[in-house]
Scaffold this active site. Structure first.
Site, mmCIF file in Angstrom:
data_model
loop_
_atom_site.group_PDB
_atom_site.id
_atom_site.type_symbol
_atom_site.label_atom_id
_atom_site.label_comp_id
_atom_site.label_asym_id
_atom_site.label_seq_id
_atom_site.Cartn_x
_atom_site.Cartn_y
_atom_site.Cartn_z
ATOM 1 N N GLU A 168 10.262 2.142 10.190
ATOM 2 C CA GLU A 168 11.216 3.246 10.035
ATOM 3 C C GLU A 168 10.388 4.506 10.144
ATOM 4 O O GLU A 168 9.571 4.801 9.277
ATOM 5 C CB GLU A 168 11.942 3.129 8.690
ATOM 6 C CG GLU A 168 13.137 4.068 8.586
ATOM 7 C CD GLU A 168 12.786 5.358 7.883
ATOM 8 O OE1 GLU A 168 12.614 6.379 8.600
ATOM 9 O OE2 GLU A 168 12.687 5.365 6.652
ATOM 10 N N GLU A 174 9.239 17.160 14.490
ATOM 11 C CA GLU A 174 9.704 16.951 13.126
ATOM 12 C C GLU A 174 8.905 17.866 12.200
ATOM 13 O O GLU A 174 7.697 17.696 12.037
ATOM 14 C CB GLU A 174 9.520 15.487 12.724
ATOM 15 C CG GLU A 174 10.100 15.164 11.365
ATOM 16 C CD GLU A 174 10.003 13.685 11.025
ATOM 17 O OE1 GLU A 174 10.903 13.183 10.329
ATOM 18 O OE2 GLU A 174 9.032 13.027 11.451
ATOM 19 N N LYS A 207 0.863 -1.184 0.000
ATOM 20 C CA LYS A 207 0.000 0.000 0.000
ATOM 21 C C LYS A 207 0.900 1.234 0.000
ATOM 22 O O LYS A 207 1.448 1.620 1.025
ATOM 23 C CB LYS A 207 -0.920 0.063 1.226
ATOM 24 C CG LYS A 207 -1.931 1.227 1.102
ATOM 25 C CD LYS A 207 -2.381 1.779 2.438
ATOM 26 C CE LYS A 207 -1.483 2.870 2.952
ATOM 27 N NZ LYS A 207 -1.512 4.139 2.156
ATOM 28 N N CYS A 218 13.244 12.008 6.440
ATOM 29 C CA CYS A 218 13.168 11.654 7.858
ATOM 30 C C CYS A 218 14.523 11.748 8.546
ATOM 31 O O CYS A 218 14.596 11.923 9.759
ATOM 32 C CB CYS A 218 12.588 10.249 8.021
ATOM 33 S SG CYS A 218 13.385 9.030 6.960
#
Length: 476
Positions: free
Chosen positions: A245, A379, A170, A279
């Site tokens: 992750e 973040e 997906k 990231c």
């Protein structure tokens, strides 16, 4: 792209069980560039059933057969390379140069690396009279992000195929077109039916169904920590392996003996590349207090040299961020930095001059940032750099590690011995010394809330294997 509204299940393009479509938005124009279908639990059931049936035979293939299959996929990928790069640029706003030279290139990198690993990987080992055998874990569910889309797809698909697993993918519904092209690559390469399946959809529906499915043996997720927690909770009832992750807030320690111009300049470019949507971007730069003002001036000059604009132009350095939601989040966090007293050096709220359409963000640098400020904790996932002064090396290391994340860290020094000494104290899965680039043979993954497990190379392959002990396999 004729397959946009269909899913790839059991070797064929099929219509969704329940028709439901959404627009894919080009972030440079804010206009639809394609439509895809959103899947349902019924589509996931069908895809998982196909993968489960295919596992019986694919898991028994030989090393040589899997190498040949990966080589065929690599050849088919190269034929569609330009299409994949163009799709990534259009759907998530990557400048065409970045999409061509970096984004699409990661697919070739991971496929090449996995072919090399598979040719020499030890699946069996004798210890005394016991045989230790590494066997494919089974049916795998993959949930991948929009920011480096083909990178994360191939980083999961290649080792899973090498291990003998079957899978259901997906991709992000925000940037799904490259995944549809990748499914066409898999079909053209002759991947046996049911081994690879694609179901588009959103996280709460298709992602949830994959994570909770009793016939999925492993789920591998890349995305935010918040979403990763939901995936893990959904997977818990079936005690499947969960590989994640997740987010990051990577520290970049510039030691006093570093070449300041080089260290700061390259760090700004690295951090703001892909419009800051990585990231592992080095978003927190730590510089000694005595060097702070000079470092700020260097960072300001480097950020202001970056050309923001149309991603179809070869001269563009930064394109838009991926969506209106992402744009609004970044604006909120920039405003928080100003409100909490950080020094705005360059950039700031709003679009860059001359750009009144598209989700473009000003390359932004904050100075005199404290580690308790929102811009140093959350973040941001945009081209926003925080510069934090420190007095001593020990203080810099303590502040760098004072975060719930631990994906990557960066150290800049004129002495490799000094850099390695500091690297040994960083609580992160990857530490880059003096601008070292990504290495597809090195393990990629994080500490703490940046995830668990590792991707890339032999370490990624190991994630898709179960370890079986066959006692008495050899006469004493």
């Amino acid at each position: 792209m004729s397959n946009n509204l269909n899913f790839y299940i059991d070797g064929a393009w099929v219509a969704p069980a329940v028709p439901k479509s959404i627009d894919v938005i080009n972030p440079a124009t804010e206009e639809p560039c394609a439509q895809i279908s959103l899947g349902s639990a019924k589509d996931v059931d069908r895809a998982v059933a196909a993968a489960k049936a295919a596992f019986a035979t694919y898991s028994r293939t030989t090393r040589e057969e899997r190498v040949a299959l990966l080589e065929a996929i690599l050849a088919a990928y190269k034929k569609r390379y330009d299409d994949i790069a163009k799709a990534i640029s259009m759907e998530m706003g990557a400048p065409v140069t970045l999409a061509t030279k970096a984004q699409a290139a990661t697919g070739i990198g991971h496929l090449n690396q996995m072919i090399k690993v598979l040719k020499s990987f030890e699946f069996e080992e004798m210890r005394g009279t016991t045989l230790l055998a590494k066997e494919p874990i089974g049916v795998c569910g993959f949930i991948t992000p929009w920011n480096w889309p083909i990178n994360q797809i191939t980083a999961k698909v290649a080792p899973a195929l090498a291990a003998g697993c079957t899978m259901v993918l997906k991709p992000s519904e925000i940037a799904p077109l490259n995944a549809i092209l990748f499914a066409e690559v898999m079909h053209d390469a002759g991947v046996p039916k049911g081994v690879f399946n694609l179901v588009n959809g959103d996280g709460p529906t298709v992602g949830q169904a994959i994570s909770a499915h009793p016939d999925v043996d492993m789920v591998s997720f890349t995305g935010s920590t918040r979403a990763g927690i939901l995936v893990a909770k959904a997977a818990a009832d079936t005690v499947k392996r969960v590989h994640q992750e997740l987010g990051g807030k990577s520290a970049n320690i510039v030691l006093p003996d570093a070449d300041l111009d080089k260290a700061v300049g390259r760090s700004v470019v690295s951090m703001m590349g892909n419009s800051g949507q990585s990231c592992n971007a080095p978003t927190r730069m730590f510089v000694q207090a005595a060097q702070h003002d000079r470092a700020v001036a260097i960072a300001k000059a480097a950020a202001e040299k970056l050309k923001v604009g149309d991603p179809t132009s070869p001269e563009t350095g930064l394109g838009p961020v991926v969506s209106e939601t992402q744009y609004n989040k970044i604006q909120r966090l920039i405003e928080a930095g100003i409100a909490e007293g950080a020094t705005l050096v360059t950039g700031g709220p709003g679009r860059p001059d001359g750009l009144n359409r598209g989700y473009y963000v000003r390359p932004t640098v904050f100075a005199n940032v404290r580690n308790d400020m929102t811009i140093a904790r959350e973040e941001i996932f945009g081209p926003v750099l925080s510069i934090l002064p420190y007095e001593t090396e020990a203080q810099a290391i303590a502040m760098a590690n004072d975060t719930p994340y631990g994906l990557s860290a960066y150290v800049q020094s004129g002495s490799i011995e000094n850099a390695r000494r500091v690297a040994a104290q960083m609580r992160a899965g990857n530490v880059h010394l003096n601008g070292a680039p990504m290495d597809t043979s090195a393990p990629f993954g994080g500490y703490k809330q940046s995830g668990n497990g590792r991707e890339f190379g032999e370490f990624g392959l190991d994630e898709f294997l179960e370890l079986k002990a066959v006692l008495g396999a050899q006469a004493a």
